[in-house]
Scaffold this active site. Structure first.
Site, PDB file in Angstrom:
ATOM      1  N   ARG A 128       3.138  70.547  34.462  1.00  0.00           N
ATOM      2  CA  ARG A 128       4.233  71.437  34.843  1.00  0.00           C
ATOM      3  C   ARG A 128       5.558  70.967  34.229  1.00  0.00           C
ATOM      4  O   ARG A 128       5.852  69.770  34.224  1.00  0.00           O
ATOM      5  CB  ARG A 128       4.368  71.513  36.366  1.00  0.00           C
ATOM      6  CG  ARG A 128       3.180  72.182  37.003  1.00  0.00           C
ATOM      7  CD  ARG A 128       3.406  72.610  38.426  1.00  0.00           C
ATOM      8  NE  ARG A 128       2.154  73.127  38.986  1.00  0.00           N
ATOM      9  CZ  ARG A 128       1.703  74.366  38.796  1.00  0.00           C
ATOM     10  NH1 ARG A 128       2.415  75.237  38.107  1.00  0.00           N
ATOM     11  NH2 ARG A 128       0.547  74.753  39.307  1.00  0.00           N
ATOM     12  N   ASP A 129       6.312  71.947  33.717  1.00  0.00           N
ATOM     13  CA  ASP A 129       7.637  71.633  33.168  1.00  0.00           C
ATOM     14  C   ASP A 129       8.550  71.158  34.296  1.00  0.00           C
ATOM     15  O   ASP A 129       8.579  71.737  35.397  1.00  0.00           O
ATOM     16  CB  ASP A 129       8.236  72.867  32.477  1.00  0.00           C
ATOM     17  CG  ASP A 129       9.399  72.498  31.568  1.00  0.00           C
ATOM     18  OD1 ASP A 129       9.248  72.632  30.342  1.00  0.00           O
ATOM     19  OD2 ASP A 129      10.454  72.068  32.089  1.00  0.00           O
ATOM     20  N   ILE A 130       9.307  70.125  34.022  1.00  0.00           N
ATOM     21  CA  ILE A 130      10.176  69.517  35.044  1.00  0.00           C
ATOM     22  C   ILE A 130      11.368  70.417  35.385  1.00  0.00           C
ATOM     23  O   ILE A 130      11.956  70.307  36.455  1.00  0.00           O
ATOM     24  CB  ILE A 130      10.647  68.126  34.542  1.00  0.00           C
ATOM     25  CG1 ILE A 130      11.001  67.213  35.700  1.00  0.00           C
ATOM     26  CG2 ILE A 130      11.787  68.221  33.550  1.00  0.00           C
ATOM     27  CD1 ILE A 130      11.156  65.747  35.286  1.00  0.00           C
ATOM     28  N   ASN A 134       8.831  76.315  20.427  1.00  0.00           N
ATOM     29  CA  ASN A 134      10.134  76.150  19.783  1.00  0.00           C
ATOM     30  C   ASN A 134      10.004  75.164  18.625  1.00  0.00           C
ATOM     31  O   ASN A 134       9.359  74.123  18.772  1.00  0.00           O
ATOM     32  CB  ASN A 134      11.150  75.624  20.796  1.00  0.00           C
ATOM     33  CG  ASN A 134      11.389  76.613  21.934  1.00  0.00           C
ATOM     34  OD1 ASN A 134      11.377  77.814  21.737  1.00  0.00           O
ATOM     35  ND2 ASN A 134      11.579  76.089  23.139  1.00  0.00           N
ATOM     36  N   VAL A 153      12.069  68.367  22.644  1.00  0.00           N
ATOM     37  CA  VAL A 153      11.087  67.278  22.620  1.00  0.00           C
ATOM     38  C   VAL A 153      10.227  67.436  21.366  1.00  0.00           C
ATOM     39  O   VAL A 153       9.563  68.473  21.176  1.00  0.00           O
ATOM     40  CB  VAL A 153      10.208  67.285  23.892  1.00  0.00           C
ATOM     41  CG1 VAL A 153       9.154  66.194  23.806  1.00  0.00           C
ATOM     42  CG2 VAL A 153      11.070  67.105  25.140  1.00  0.00           C
ATOM     43  N   HIS A 186       4.340  71.359  21.547  1.00  0.00           N
ATOM     44  CA  HIS A 186       3.963  71.872  22.865  1.00  0.00           C
ATOM     45  C   HIS A 186       4.107  73.379  22.904  1.00  0.00           C
ATOM     46  O   HIS A 186       4.969  73.950  22.231  1.00  0.00           O
ATOM     47  CB  HIS A 186       4.802  71.239  23.980  1.00  0.00           C
ATOM     48  CG  HIS A 186       6.278  71.324  23.754  1.00  0.00           C
ATOM     49  ND1 HIS A 186       6.962  70.479  22.907  1.00  0.00           N
ATOM     50  CD2 HIS A 186       7.210  72.159  24.273  1.00  0.00           C
ATOM     51  CE1 HIS A 186       8.240  70.787  22.918  1.00  0.00           C
ATOM     52  NE2 HIS A 186       8.427  71.806  23.730  1.00  0.00           N
ATOM     53  N   HIS A 224       4.846  76.356  25.623  1.00  0.00           N
ATOM     54  CA  HIS A 224       5.272  76.705  26.974  1.00  0.00           C
ATOM     55  C   HIS A 224       4.413  77.889  27.438  1.00  0.00           C
ATOM     56  O   HIS A 224       4.316  78.898  26.730  1.00  0.00           O
ATOM     57  CB  HIS A 224       6.729  77.167  26.992  1.00  0.00           C
ATOM     58  CG  HIS A 224       7.734  76.136  26.571  1.00  0.00           C
ATOM     59  ND1 HIS A 224       8.548  75.485  27.468  1.00  0.00           N
ATOM     60  CD2 HIS A 224       8.075  75.654  25.350  1.00  0.00           C
ATOM     61  CE1 HIS A 224       9.348  74.647  26.824  1.00  0.00           C
ATOM     62  NE2 HIS A 224       9.083  74.734  25.526  1.00  0.00           N
TER      63      HIS A 224
END
Ligand code: AMP
Length: 115
Positions: free
Chosen positions: A28-30, A86, A95, A99, A101
């Site tokens: 999970r994204d923070i 991205n 980052v 990755h 999303h």
């Protein structure tokens, strides 16, 4: 290597994992931008989409397979979701470990890019 996502893979930095196998991790994204916001990453350190090689094709396919499975498990496969990658500064990458999303759980605003 000073990579926050590599440290998450190693377990040095904690994360809320939703999927893991030998090649892929999803957590999970923070700072969630939607009710469901999960990051799906290869365990291999690939900085950006620009660094993907032909030999990475299987793991890239697996990222999307994981996204499909996770969307179903999260109950958003039918309502819909968005996959975002991205790339570099103009793409908003923060980052530098590849990755995807996975965003969903609500009607997302149109996103076609802006200047
Ligand atoms: P990007 O802008 O595409 O590089 O996205 C990086 C994402 O990583 C952002 O949405 C951050 O909220 C997320 N993030 C950064 N650190 C962590 C962490 N320790 N655990 C979970 N997500 C993180």
């Amino acid at each position: 290597m000073d990579c926050i996502f590599c440290k998450i893979i190693e377990g040095v930095i904690p994360s809320t994992k939703v999927f893991e196998n030998d090649r892929i991790l999803a957590f999970r994204d923070i700072q969630p931008a939607a009710p469901v916001h999960i990051l799906i990453i290869p365990k291999k350190h690939i900085p950006t989409m620009n660094d993907v090689t032909d030999e990475d094709a299987p793991v890239i396919a697996e990222l999307f397979a994981a996204a499909r499975q996770i969307a179903k498990e999260q109950g958003i496969d039918e309502s819909g979701y968005r996959l975002v990658n991205n790339v570099n500064a103009d793409g908003g990458q923060v980052v530098y470990h590849l990755h995807i999303h996975l965003l969903g759980g609500a009607k997302l605003s149109p996103l076609l890019g802006e200047v």
